[in-house]
Design a protein around this motif. Structure first.
Motif, PDB file in Angstrom:
ATOM      1  N   SER A  44       0.791  -1.268  -0.138  1.00 50.32           N
ATOM      2  CA  SER A  44      -0.116   0.202   0.000  1.00 50.32           C
ATOM      3  C   SER A  44       0.949   1.280   0.078  1.00 50.32           C
ATOM      4  O   SER A  44       0.485   2.328  -0.228  1.00 50.32           O
ATOM      5  CB  SER A  44      -0.873  -0.055   1.126  1.00 50.32           C
ATOM      6  OG  SER A  44      -0.307   0.114   2.457  1.00 50.32           O
ATOM      7  N   SER A  51       1.455   6.354  -3.296  1.00 48.69           N
ATOM      8  CA  SER A  51       1.076   6.672  -1.805  1.00 48.69           C
ATOM      9  C   SER A  51       1.717   8.160  -1.370  1.00 48.69           C
ATOM     10  O   SER A  51       2.607   8.320  -2.183  1.00 48.69           O
ATOM     11  CB  SER A  51       1.260   5.725  -0.875  1.00 48.69           C
ATOM     12  OG  SER A  51       2.742   5.576  -0.490  1.00 48.69           O
ATOM     13  N   ASP A 159      -3.021   0.544  11.798  1.00 48.11           N
ATOM     14  CA  ASP A 159      -4.342   0.623  12.322  1.00 48.11           C
ATOM     15  C   ASP A 159      -5.193  -1.201  11.790  1.00 48.11           C
ATOM     16  O   ASP A 159      -4.754  -1.685  10.955  1.00 48.11           O
ATOM     17  CB  ASP A 159      -5.193   1.585  11.458  1.00 48.11           C
ATOM     18  CG  ASP A 159      -6.583   1.452  11.809  1.00 48.11           C
ATOM     19  OD1 ASP A 159      -7.553   0.721  11.272  1.00 48.11           O
ATOM     20  OD2 ASP A 159      -6.951   2.474  12.827  1.00 48.11           O
ATOM     21  N   SER A 160      -5.696  -1.609  12.812  1.00 46.29           N
ATOM     22  CA  SER A 160      -6.039  -2.932  12.674  1.00 46.29           C
ATOM     23  C   SER A 160      -7.230  -3.163  11.798  1.00 46.29           C
ATOM     24  O   SER A 160      -7.559  -4.143  11.038  1.00 46.29           O
ATOM     25  CB  SER A 160      -6.443  -3.461  14.211  1.00 46.29           C
ATOM     26  OG  SER A 160      -7.591  -2.623  14.551  1.00 46.29           O
ATOM     27  N   GLU A 161      -7.982  -1.981  11.181  1.00 43.25           N
ATOM     28  CA  GLU A 161      -9.001  -2.019  10.459  1.00 43.25           C
ATOM     29  C   GLU A 161      -8.469  -1.799   8.984  1.00 43.25           C
ATOM     30  O   GLU A 161      -8.900  -2.452   8.054  1.00 43.25           O
ATOM     31  CB  GLU A 161     -10.214  -1.233  10.997  1.00 43.25           C
ATOM     32  CG  GLU A 161     -10.765  -1.509  12.144  1.00 43.25           C
ATOM     33  CD  GLU A 161     -11.962  -0.894  12.651  1.00 43.25           C
ATOM     34  OE1 GLU A 161     -12.512   0.181  11.775  1.00 43.25           O
ATOM     35  OE2 GLU A 161     -12.468  -1.354  13.694  1.00 43.25           O
ATOM     36  N   THR A 162      -7.817  -0.582   8.672  1.00 43.42           N
ATOM     37  CA  THR A 162      -7.491  -0.027   7.463  1.00 43.42           C
ATOM     38  C   THR A 162      -6.202  -0.469   7.132  1.00 43.42           C
ATOM     39  O   THR A 162      -5.740  -0.215   5.932  1.00 43.42           O
ATOM     40  CB  THR A 162      -7.575   1.572   7.437  1.00 43.42           C
ATOM     41  OG1 THR A 162      -6.861   2.021   8.373  1.00 43.42           O
ATOM     42  CG2 THR A 162      -9.157   1.963   8.065  1.00 43.42           C
ATOM     43  N   LEU A 163      -5.242  -0.870   7.921  1.00 44.80           N
ATOM     44  CA  LEU A 163      -3.945  -1.373   7.835  1.00 44.80           C
ATOM     45  C   LEU A 163      -2.923  -0.200   7.563  1.00 44.80           C
ATOM     46  O   LEU A 163      -2.125  -0.321   6.783  1.00 44.80           O
ATOM     47  CB  LEU A 163      -3.863  -2.389   6.697  1.00 44.80           C
ATOM     48  CG  LEU A 163      -4.257  -3.798   7.125  1.00 44.80           C
ATOM     49  CD1 LEU A 163      -4.097  -4.795   5.922  1.00 44.80           C
ATOM     50  CD2 LEU A 163      -3.915  -4.324   8.348  1.00 44.80           C
ATOM     51  N   THR A 164      -3.649   1.196   7.961  1.00 41.45           N
ATOM     52  CA  THR A 164      -2.660   2.483   7.523  1.00 41.45           C
ATOM     53  C   THR A 164      -1.763   2.332   8.706  1.00 41.45           C
ATOM     54  O   THR A 164      -1.774   2.237   9.726  1.00 41.45           O
ATOM     55  CB  THR A 164      -3.491   3.610   7.831  1.00 41.45           C
ATOM     56  OG1 THR A 164      -4.819   3.371   7.081  1.00 41.45           O
ATOM     57  CG2 THR A 164      -2.859   4.958   7.753  1.00 41.45           C
ATOM     58  N   HIS A 185      -2.184   8.187   2.311  1.00 42.02           N
ATOM     59  CA  HIS A 185      -3.189   8.236   1.420  1.00 42.02           C
ATOM     60  C   HIS A 185      -2.425   7.216   0.364  1.00 42.02           C
ATOM     61  O   HIS A 185      -1.184   7.233  -0.129  1.00 42.02           O
ATOM     62  CB  HIS A 185      -3.722   9.399   0.837  1.00 42.02           C
ATOM     63  CG  HIS A 185      -4.563   9.095  -0.558  1.00 42.02           C
ATOM     64  ND1 HIS A 185      -5.870   8.442  -0.344  1.00 42.02           N
ATOM     65  CD2 HIS A 185      -4.213   9.267  -1.817  1.00 42.02           C
ATOM     66  CE1 HIS A 185      -6.377   8.548  -1.627  1.00 42.02           C
ATOM     67  NE2 HIS A 185      -5.457   8.790  -2.394  1.00 42.02           N
ATOM     68  N   SER A 186      -3.256   6.016  -0.185  1.00 44.47           N
ATOM     69  CA  SER A 186      -2.709   5.167  -0.946  1.00 44.47           C
ATOM     70  C   SER A 186      -3.653   5.211  -2.301  1.00 44.47           C
ATOM     71  O   SER A 186      -4.708   5.221  -2.229  1.00 44.47           O
ATOM     72  CB  SER A 186      -2.750   3.777  -0.509  1.00 44.47           C
ATOM     73  OG  SER A 186      -2.009   2.680  -1.238  1.00 44.47           O
TER      74      SER A 186
END
Length: 211
Positions: A44, A51, A159-164, A185-186
């Motif tokens: 990403s 990104s 981030d565990s939900e978005t993998l950011t 932002h990717s």
């Protein structure tokens, strides 16, 4: 009753015998899952879609900086308090605004970014593990024996939900680099973003070609 005790004892002995095997299997699965998930995060950031992110870097005792960076495959661009830089994958341009100098390098030259060149690695250099926490997912990457890269240890929070990506700690030799990430932002990164704008620096700047 005696027969029941014997069966329970036998079951306990078997569980103790196979407990290390279960731990080994769980660790191997964690390593495989961590590698696959980390590769998604890595893609990403550095993948062909491109990104951008804001970074705050602290190389303990050596260097501090903050700025914005853009990636797309082998291309990159960044800007901080002192420098603007463009790398189109072939040629790199580093603009020192205070000195009004544009330095030109081959994209692969270590002189182009002396600090970044200290962080050499491939994804195959490491063993992987991960742990879920209230902050997100913590990845731990430990350098394998015989790896040629300079990075010894990586701890990365996403981030565990978005993998950011949120925070990365990298150990090289005896020092740590702490990188805090925001405004990530990717995707939708144009190739033209990495083209050096000669007209912007055509007056008042010296060009030094180091190729």
């Amino acid at each position: 009753m005696e027969q029941l005790r014997s069966r329970l004892t036998a079951a306990l002995v078997l569980s103790l015998l196979f407990f290390p095997l279960w731990l080994s299997s769980a660790a191997a699965q964690n390593q495989q899952d961590a590698r696959q998930l980390f590769e998604q995060v890595y893609q990403s950031v550095f993948g062909p879609q491109g990104s951008t992110l804001h970074y705050d870097v602290n190389l303990i005792g050596l260097y501090k900086t903050a700025g914005t960076i853009w990636y797309k495959g082998t291309k990159s661009r960044f800007t901080d308090a002192r420098v603007d830089s463009w790398n189109d994958g072939h040629t790199a341009y580093s603009v020192n605004r205070r000195k009004k100098v544009v330095n030109i390098y081959d994209a692969s030259s270590e002189d182009y970014d002396k600090y970044a060149s200290k962080f050499k690695f491939t994804l195959d250099d490491f063993t992987y593990s991960m742990e879920h926490s209230s902050e997100g997912i913590w990845f731990t990457l430990r350098q394998r024996r015989g790896a040629r890269g300079t990075v010894k240890l990586v701890k990365a929070l996403v981030d565990s939900e978005t993998l950011t990506p949120i925070h990365v700690k990298v150990k090289v030799a005896l020092f740590w680099a702490h990188i805090r990430i925001s405004n990530f932002h990717s995707g939708d990164i144009s190739d033209t973003l990495f083209d050096f704008p000669f007209s912007r620096y055509s007056q008042g700047y010296r060009f030094l070609d180091h190729r």
